[in-house]
Design a protein around this motif. Sequence first.
Motif, PDB file in Angstrom:
ATOM      1  N   ILE A 158       0.768  -1.032   0.088  1.00 34.52           N
ATOM      2  CA  ILE A 158      -0.004   0.061  -0.043  1.00 34.52           C
ATOM      3  C   ILE A 158       1.117   1.319  -0.014  1.00 34.52           C
ATOM      4  CG2 ILE A 158      -1.949  -1.235   0.986  1.00 34.52           C
ATOM      5  CD1 ILE A 158      -1.196  -0.163   3.686  1.00 34.52           C
ATOM      6  N   ALA A 159       0.421   2.221  -0.671  1.00 38.57           N
ATOM      7  CA  ALA A 159       1.334   3.288  -1.042  1.00 38.57           C
ATOM      8  C   ALA A 159       0.573   4.667  -1.658  1.00 38.57           C
ATOM      9  CB  ALA A 159       2.429   3.042  -1.833  1.00 38.57           C
ATOM     10  N   HIS A 160       0.802   5.723  -1.343  1.00 35.33           N
ATOM     11  CA  HIS A 160       0.373   6.873  -2.222  1.00 35.33           C
ATOM     12  C   HIS A 160       0.942   6.788  -3.368  1.00 35.33           C
ATOM     13  CE1 HIS A 160      -1.788  10.566  -2.189  1.00 35.33           C
ATOM     14  NE2 HIS A 160      -0.836  11.220  -3.044  1.00 35.33           N
ATOM     15  N   ILE A 161       0.017   7.257  -4.286  1.00 42.55           N
ATOM     16  CA  ILE A 161       0.440   7.198  -5.943  1.00 42.55           C
ATOM     17  C   ILE A 161       1.765   8.018  -6.177  1.00 42.55           C
ATOM     18  CG2 ILE A 161      -1.011   9.542  -6.514  1.00 42.55           C
ATOM     19  CD1 ILE A 161      -1.429   7.774  -9.037  1.00 42.55           C
ATOM     20  N   ALA A 192       1.014  -6.151   4.857  1.00 39.18           N
ATOM     21  CA  ALA A 192       1.015  -5.342   4.034  1.00 39.18           C
ATOM     22  C   ALA A 192       2.718  -4.495   4.060  1.00 39.18           C
ATOM     23  CB  ALA A 192       0.164  -4.241   4.078  1.00 39.18           C
ATOM     24  N   LEU A 193       3.024  -4.297   2.860  1.00 41.21           N
ATOM     25  CA  LEU A 193       4.254  -3.313   3.113  1.00 41.21           C
ATOM     26  C   LEU A 193       3.706  -1.993   2.733  1.00 41.21           C
ATOM     27  CD1 LEU A 193       6.507  -5.166   0.312  1.00 41.21           C
ATOM     28  CD2 LEU A 193       6.360  -5.713   2.695  1.00 41.21           C
ATOM     29  N   LEU A 194       4.262  -1.221   3.693  1.00 41.24           N
ATOM     30  CA  LEU A 194       3.713   0.194   3.589  1.00 41.24           C
ATOM     31  C   LEU A 194       4.591   1.110   3.144  1.00 41.24           C
ATOM     32  CD1 LEU A 194       1.312   2.265   4.291  1.00 41.24           C
ATOM     33  CD2 LEU A 194       2.804   2.769   6.427  1.00 41.24           C
ATOM     34  N   ILE A 195       4.696   1.404   2.106  1.00 40.67           N
ATOM     35  CA  ILE A 195       5.701   2.488   1.256  1.00 40.67           C
ATOM     36  C   ILE A 195       5.262   3.915   1.337  1.00 40.67           C
ATOM     37  CG2 ILE A 195       7.072   2.645  -0.957  1.00 40.67           C
ATOM     38  CD1 ILE A 195       6.447  -0.041  -1.738  1.00 40.67           C
ATOM     39  N   VAL A 196       6.521   4.523   1.836  1.00 46.33           N
ATOM     40  CA  VAL A 196       6.189   5.922   1.990  1.00 46.33           C
ATOM     41  C   VAL A 196       7.746   6.412   1.223  1.00 46.33           C
ATOM     42  CG1 VAL A 196       6.149   8.062   3.459  1.00 46.33           C
ATOM     43  CG2 VAL A 196       5.298   5.867   4.223  1.00 46.33           C
ATOM     44  N   ASP A 197       7.433   7.396   0.213  1.00 44.60           N
ATOM     45  CA  ASP A 197       8.643   8.049  -0.444  1.00 44.60           C
ATOM     46  C   ASP A 197       9.204   8.847   0.567  1.00 44.60           C
ATOM     47  OD1 ASP A 197       9.897   9.936  -2.104  1.00 44.60           O
ATOM     48  OD2 ASP A 197       8.455   9.813  -3.662  1.00 44.60           O
ATOM     49  N   SER A 199      -5.070   6.519   4.223  1.00 49.60           N
ATOM     50  CA  SER A 199      -6.710   5.779   3.923  1.00 49.60           C
ATOM     51  C   SER A 199      -6.324   4.371   3.693  1.00 49.60           C
ATOM     52  CB  SER A 199      -7.367   6.442   2.847  1.00 49.60           C
ATOM     53  OG  SER A 199      -6.610   6.654   1.637  1.00 49.60           O
ATOM     54  N   ASN A 200      -5.351   4.072   2.991  1.00 48.36           N
ATOM     55  CA  ASN A 200      -5.080   2.582   2.765  1.00 48.36           C
ATOM     56  C   ASN A 200      -4.395   1.812   3.846  1.00 48.36           C
ATOM     57  OD1 ASN A 200      -5.866   2.482   0.178  1.00 48.36           O
ATOM     58  ND2 ASN A 200      -3.497   3.087  -0.610  1.00 48.36           N
TER      59      ASN A 200
END
Length: 595
Positions: free
Chosen positions: A10-13, A97-102, A113-114
């Motif tokens: 899950i990640a922001h676009i 879930a892998l939570l990806i943050v740039d 939200s995800n």
Amino acid sequence: MKNIRNFCIIAHIDHGKSTLADRLLDVTNTISDREKQAQVLDDMDLERERGITIKSHAIQMDYMRDKEKYTLNLIDTPGHVDFSYEVSRSIAACEGALLIVDATQGIQAQTISNLYLAIENDLEIIPILNKIDLPNANPEDVKDQIVDLLGCDESEILAASGKTGEGVPEILEAIVERVPAPEGDPDAPLQALIFDSEYNSFRGIITYIRILNGEISKGDLVKFVNTEKEYQADEIGVLRLSQEPRKVLKTGDVGYIISGIKTSTEVKVGDTITHKANPCDSAIEGFEEVKPMVFAGVYPIDSEDYEDLRAAMEKLKLNDASLTFEPESSLALGFGFRCGFLGLLHMEIVQERLDREFDMNVITTVPNVSYIAHTKKGDEFEMHNPSDMPDPNALDFIEEPFIRAQIISKSEFVGPLMTLCMSKRGIMTNQQYLTSDRVELTYEMPLGEIVFDFYDKLKSISKGYASFDYFQIGFRPAKLVKLDILLNGEGVDALSTLIHFDNAQAFGRRMCEKLKELIPRQQFDIAIQGAIGAKIISRETVKAVRKDVTAKCYGGDITRKRKLLEKQKKGKKRMKQVGNVEVPQKAFLAVLKLD
Ligand code: GDP
Ligand code: MG
């Protein structure tokens, strides 16, 4: 079962979900060089160009660790809010879930939200700081944000670069170490969750499933619990780069089933598959019928193309169950369809696919949301079109859909953002500083106000920095009126809108001004009027002119003259005749471009 790991990302676009997914496939040798493409998971052209994963897929990887083989199933989730129900079902098929943050952007609205969806489903979250190769990465700050958000220890955060591959092996390790193996009862009756489906023109519908309990074998007779339909499992298998048939799928497995289903509407994401002979006790929780929330008329530019448009819509519908359409006719635009979409992005995608895949040129009318009208008699019905508005004397009240919106922005833009939200009838319910210069605003506002130009304005006010996500929170009463536009006294149904009473006056005035700019002068005066019922609230006039395109040819060159006339005729094709007035196509979207 103990060596299976089911997870999603899950990640922001644009934070790097697809790139990292490709890396994982790389490192596990899931793709041979020959099969390598720029972005394997995004296999629609449209997706690749937009960098958005529109349709979720799943892919299986093998991973060796201490001489033990692990099966990792990566379930891809669509990233956009229009598809949030699909995201929630994909998440429900996972344990982690892998939570990806740039690392250059920090936490954004979609990250949150995800994440909420993942937490609701009790997933193990592995936070990953991505793009650490970039010189403007800000790892320390962003780590602090993640710690605040998750309440985790800083040491739990992995740092990686999908670009260079740095940190990717550690991610695979963490998946095996931290994500729990599936639980479930192998001896119980079959219970499988449908988390996605896909249309294939040769094979029909391919249904993606996660087995929660029991097992399924090729040839089994199965029942879809919510739709109550029965099928034979003609083929089952797992998802490598292509489908690989298997004889049996067991508890914890992720795979596919093909059972001769021809249209997407028969397969509902979130439904439960069980055996016909030995069914499970209950359906898996969380099933919802997805309902379109945004409606617009879609008309062929050339009315002769109506049947072609119908054929194209039917084809699109085969693999897009959330698209709805029914015939409608407009005095201004002729015969077309009233289409229902999940949201604005979904609408844009459909429009683009009509153009690209079917070469259909269409006019799309002003979108509106789904309203509920209550009549004085006590009846209640959904309105998908301004023309559904009952007579004011019969109408008791209208309800409109509301959303909760999360906006994350640099604090310097908070003032203008608040002004924007207020102008969209938003009510602020929370304001929270994530760091000293980043703020999260929570608003409740009407979905109908977002449909117009909210997102564009949000981006321009914040110089692109603010991010925005929302979910629906039900219907609320609203004082709405129908605003009609008249051209030389004749109503143009395709330009009618439902609008809040307080904004109607100003809106009507701006509509008339905008149309005045867009409607070319013709051989007579054109009166443009805005009206609520019988009451005219605004007026503009387009003055007459006689435009003779052949005038400057001085009679001489007849071929040149003819060419000019043909050109003019072509130009006219993009016009629609409304009564005696010619209206250019773009005027029908004028309302979207009001400043
Ligand atoms: P998604 O929208 O989350 O799927 O993001 P993508 O994987 O499509 O990545 C968005 C953009 O960021 C693309 O231009 C990628 O090439 C770039 N990108 C992704 N990961 C990294 C990374 O680790 N480092 C750098 N420098 N760029 C990255
Ligand atoms: Mg992507």
